[in-house]
Write a protein that holds these residues in place. Sequence first.
Motif, PDB file in Angstrom:
ATOM      1  N   ARG A   1      11.128  11.844   4.173  1.00 35.31           N
ATOM      2  CA  ARG A   1      11.273  13.382   3.879  1.00 35.31           C
ATOM      3  C   ARG A   1      11.154  13.551   2.309  1.00 35.31           C
ATOM      4  N   MET A   2      11.513  12.943   1.366  1.00 36.49           N
ATOM      5  CA  MET A   2      11.661  13.185  -0.057  1.00 36.49           C
ATOM      6  C   MET A   2      10.106  13.227  -0.578  1.00 36.49           C
ATOM      7  N   LEU A   3       9.386  12.182  -0.040  1.00 38.29           N
ATOM      8  CA  LEU A   3       7.935  12.103  -0.217  1.00 38.29           C
ATOM      9  C   LEU A   3       7.171  13.605   0.220  1.00 38.29           C
ATOM     10  N   ASP A   4       7.473  13.890   1.326  1.00 41.73           N
ATOM     11  CA  ASP A   4       6.967  14.870   1.801  1.00 41.73           C
ATOM     12  C   ASP A   4       7.192  16.061   1.209  1.00 41.73           C
TER      13      ASP A   4
ATOM     14  N   VAL B   1      -0.098  10.072   4.713  1.00 40.93           N
ATOM     15  CA  VAL B   1      -1.003   9.062   4.933  1.00 40.93           C
ATOM     16  C   VAL B   1      -0.929   7.936   4.288  1.00 40.93           C
ATOM     17  N   VAL B   2      -1.645   6.885   4.598  1.00 41.57           N
ATOM     18  CA  VAL B   2      -1.856   5.574   3.823  1.00 41.57           C
ATOM     19  C   VAL B   2      -2.749   5.568   2.829  1.00 41.57           C
ATOM     20  N   ASP B   3      -2.506   5.512   1.655  1.00 40.74           N
ATOM     21  CA  ASP B   3      -3.589   5.683   0.601  1.00 40.74           C
ATOM     22  C   ASP B   3      -4.669   4.372   0.826  1.00 40.74           C
ATOM     23  N   SER B   4      -5.915   4.592   0.696  1.00 41.39           N
ATOM     24  CA  SER B   4      -6.908   3.728   0.873  1.00 41.39           C
ATOM     25  C   SER B   4      -7.627   3.043  -0.157  1.00 41.39           C
TER      26      SER B   4
ATOM     27  N   VAL C   1       1.025  -1.282   0.073  1.00 39.51           N
ATOM     28  CA  VAL C   1       0.150   0.043  -0.256  1.00 39.51           C
ATOM     29  C   VAL C   1       0.747   1.251   0.084  1.00 39.51           C
ATOM     30  N   ALA C   2       0.512   2.540  -0.479  1.00 35.24           N
ATOM     31  CA  ALA C   2       1.184   3.482  -0.853  1.00 35.24           C
ATOM     32  C   ALA C   2       1.035   4.491   0.400  1.00 35.24           C
ATOM     33  N   LEU C   3       2.319   4.979   0.736  1.00 37.29           N
ATOM     34  CA  LEU C   3       2.277   6.316   1.342  1.00 37.29           C
ATOM     35  C   LEU C   3       2.145   7.398   0.313  1.00 37.29           C
ATOM     36  N   VAL C   4       1.285   8.451   0.631  1.00 40.97           N
ATOM     37  CA  VAL C   4       1.271   9.694  -0.041  1.00 40.97           C
ATOM     38  C   VAL C   4       1.198  10.819   0.744  1.00 40.97           C
ATOM     39  N   ARG C   5       1.348  11.992  -0.018  1.00 45.43           N
ATOM     40  CA  ARG C   5       1.115  13.335   0.853  1.00 45.43           C
ATOM     41  C   ARG C   5      -0.359  13.390   1.263  1.00 45.43           C
ATOM     42  N   GLU C   6      -0.225  14.119   2.393  1.00 47.04           N
ATOM     43  CA  GLU C   6      -1.699  14.437   2.679  1.00 47.04           C
ATOM     44  C   GLU C   6      -3.044  14.912   1.961  1.00 47.04           C
ATOM     45  N   GLU C   7      -2.334  15.923   1.110  1.00 45.35           N
ATOM     46  CA  GLU C   7      -2.957  16.587   0.075  1.00 45.35           C
ATOM     47  C   GLU C   7      -3.527  15.770  -1.075  1.00 45.35           C
ATOM     48  N   ASP C   8      -2.828  14.420  -1.236  1.00 44.17           N
ATOM     49  CA  ASP C   8      -2.688  13.618  -2.246  1.00 44.17           C
ATOM     50  C   ASP C   8      -3.765  12.416  -1.911  1.00 44.17           C
ATOM     51  N   ARG C   9      -4.505  12.476  -0.978  1.00 43.02           N
ATOM     52  CA  ARG C   9      -5.096  11.144  -0.278  1.00 43.02           C
ATOM     53  C   ARG C   9      -6.013  10.815  -1.195  1.00 43.02           C
ATOM     54  N   ASP C  10      -6.677  11.226  -2.007  1.00 44.45           N
ATOM     55  CA  ASP C  10      -7.645  10.659  -2.887  1.00 44.45           C
ATOM     56  C   ASP C  10      -7.063  10.427  -4.456  1.00 44.45           C
TER      57      ASP C  10
END
Length: 285
Positions: free
Chosen positions: A163-166, A195-198, A108-117
Amino acid sequence: MRRLLPLFALLCCLPLQAGELLTYPRHSEGENPEAYVVELLRQALDKSGAGHRLQASDKPMPQSRAQLSLEQNDGHLQVMWTMTTREREQNLLPVRIPIYKGLIGWRVALVREEDRDWLASVRNLAQLKPMRIGQRADWPDTHILRSNGLQVITSQSYDSLFRMLDAGRFDLFPREVVVAHDEQQRASAAGLKLVVDSHIVLHYPSAFYFFTSRARADLAADLQRGLEAMIADGSFDRLFEQYHGEHLRKARLDQRQVIELQNPDLPEQTPFERSELWYRPSAPK
């Protein structure tokens, strides 16, 4: 003769086989992100009856350095764990019991909070190809992802990837389903807005094994014996549930879109015929 009796009694009380002090490569500084594997290794060694003890390396070691140490049998390490590949099984001795029950290939993917969807509309591999994926340079996943046509941005440091993802250096960071939520919590505590993408889960067949030097067939046999004993008495499953049961329920794999990937590095000897060694998620939607 009387003076020798206490010494004789002491020797009789010592274990017949004292074993050895085994060193494994520390993953990173601070909190151990692989506490489950260390505990599994510790219990397997206990069950083996060989009397071995366990310690971490003094400093974190990248997988490439740990593998070289075992290949050379230089005495700095005696055991490591990593995803199996054809090359690794040629140069190291695998203990072919998947320590994560194959879940290492469910990502499952970690993404930036603003990209949760952001991944809500992704239905296939082709829709992932414009996205940039972060991985550590010496992880086998890097080759797997690239062989499936995906863009991969690498770092030599595990910690820097968060940190690079953030910072927007790449778009998503696929992580093992059994560690993703803990990693997200640690990243959040460090002030990173991840966040963890759902919505999706990447899947490729894989196995995470313990490895020893090819010169240490004795140690590999000890590990095999200990792990088989844990499988037989149920302690393997109990430990797996203790560490990962809640993570799996939280991940809801059966409600995600599965993106299937090929794993060109998977050896033919992978023991898929032993169904008791593998976790089987519910059928995906």
